[in-house]
Design a protein around this motif. Structure first.
Motif: not given
Length: 378
Positions: A146-147, A153-154, A209-211, A238-240
């Motif tokens: 997830k972001l 997310g940056s 992102s993190t798990r 999650a998106p990259p």
């Protein structure tokens, strides 16, 4: 030798196709040659580079109906080549062959940017026969990314931000000149994003992102079978990139075997044992169905293997449209462990039985007799 010229090979010969080959055949032939001789796979090989250019030149002409017609009529005129067909030197391979290299090498100038969508996930879920038939609600928990909540997310440390990539200068791609062509490749430094993170986020170590573990309630529609996939939009990784979209989650169904029923599409099949007396005399028998027990009328003289149909007692059609039928195959059981009285009754029955009682046996022995008579005559 002064004044000598190198004769250009026929474009059809270069691609190895017939002169009446259609567009798809020409495209497939070029893809094969381009993949074989591409400069990225043959570093420093002059022969491979020449063959790559030659194949590309042939495809550029033969893939264009107007230029192909001109070539078929005039061939290589005045040293021909690309310039005779409107291609000046220095053209971008991505502009000329975007459809080819978009498929083969994952993009190019128009598709060189990093992907903005997360990866899809697949989860296998097991259902009972009845749940697959009538639908169910499943609660599943899966690990996924997830972001990052710290950097949103940056990947950058709070208070800082990504910087323009010094290698591609924010373009997300690097252009390499290979003789006649200019080839665009995704920047190896930034992965095509055009930005790099210098001060990394302490929570996600710059990954963005993190798990995490996510729980979903999945509505399984009636009529699914093994291999059916139920899609949950946005349930994937999650998106990259911060403004990207997550991937999807596909819940793939596995249906457990049933001790009584099997299925073929929407049809339910089962075998039902009946006694010798029920088969001979007929009557009604209780039959299991997906809706519960039901009665089935058996006519007198029923033979083993006879199949009866119970309408609309099968599997509902996926997406609606009614239900299939249930097919009941009866199997006549031979009695075992008979008492003395039962044996005496059967012996009496056998003594009273004649050809009219066993018509199939009579027909069988008639056929045997016919075969013996034909053998005697021969």
């Amino acid at each position: 030798m002064p004044g000598s010229t190198v004769e250009k090979r026929d474009y059809y010969e270069v691609l190895g196709v017939a002169r009446d080959a259609d567009a798809q055949v020409i495209k497939s032939a070029y893809r094969k040659l381009a993949h074989q001789y591409h400069p990225d796979k043959n570093h420093g090989a002059k022969d491979a580079e020449d063959k790559f250019k030659e194949a590309s030149e042939a495809y550029a002409v033969l893939s264009d109906p107007e230029k192909r017609a001109k070539y078929d009529r005039f061939g290589h005129q005045n040293g021909g080549g690309f310039e005779d067909f409107g291609f000046a030197g220095g053209a971008s391979i991505n502009d000329i062959f975007g459809d080819i290299f978009g498929e083969m090498f994952g993009g190019g100038a128009r598709r060189g940017r990093a992907r903005t969508r997360g990866s899809d996930l697949r989860y296998h879920h097991e259902l009972s026969f009845e749940e697959a038939a009538f639908g169910a609600t499943a609660r599943i928990t899966i690990p996924r990314s997830k972001l990052c909540e710290t950097c949103r997310g940056s990947g950058a440390k709070p208070g800082t931000g990504p910087r323009t990539c010094p290698t591609c200068h924010g373009q997300g791609e690097i252009r390499l000149t290979q003789g006649f062509f200019s080839i665009a490749r995704t920047c190896h430094h930034c992965g095509g994003s055009g930005q790099v993170v210098v001060d990394k986020c302490p929570t996600c170590a710059g990954q963005g992102s993190t798990r995490d573990r996510a729980t979903f309630e999945v509505k399984i529609p009636p009529g699914v079978d093994t291999g059916t996939a139920v899609k949950i939009e946005g349930g994937g990784e999650a998106p990259p990139v911060p403004n990207g979209s997550p991937g999807d989650l596909y819940v793939v169904i596995q249906v457990r075997d049933h001790p009584i029923f099997s299925r073929e599409g929407t049809e339910v099949l089962c075998e039902m044992p009946i006694s010798f007396a029920q088969a001979a005399l007929g009557g009604q028998i209780d039959v299991p169905t997906l809706d519960g027990p039901d009665t089935l009328k058996i006519p007198s003289g029923t033979q083993t293997g006879k199949v009866f149909r119970m309408k609309a007692r099968g599997i509902p059609s996926l997406g609606g449209g009614g239900r299939g039928d249930q097919h009941v195959r009866v199997v006549v059981e031979t009695p075992t462990h008979l008492t003395k009285e039962q044996k005496e009754l059967l012996e009496r029955f056998a003594a009273l039985s004649g050809e009219e009682t066993h018509p199939r046996a009579r027909s069988f022995w008639e056929k045997v007799g016919d075969l013996l008579r034909e053998k005697t005559k021969a």
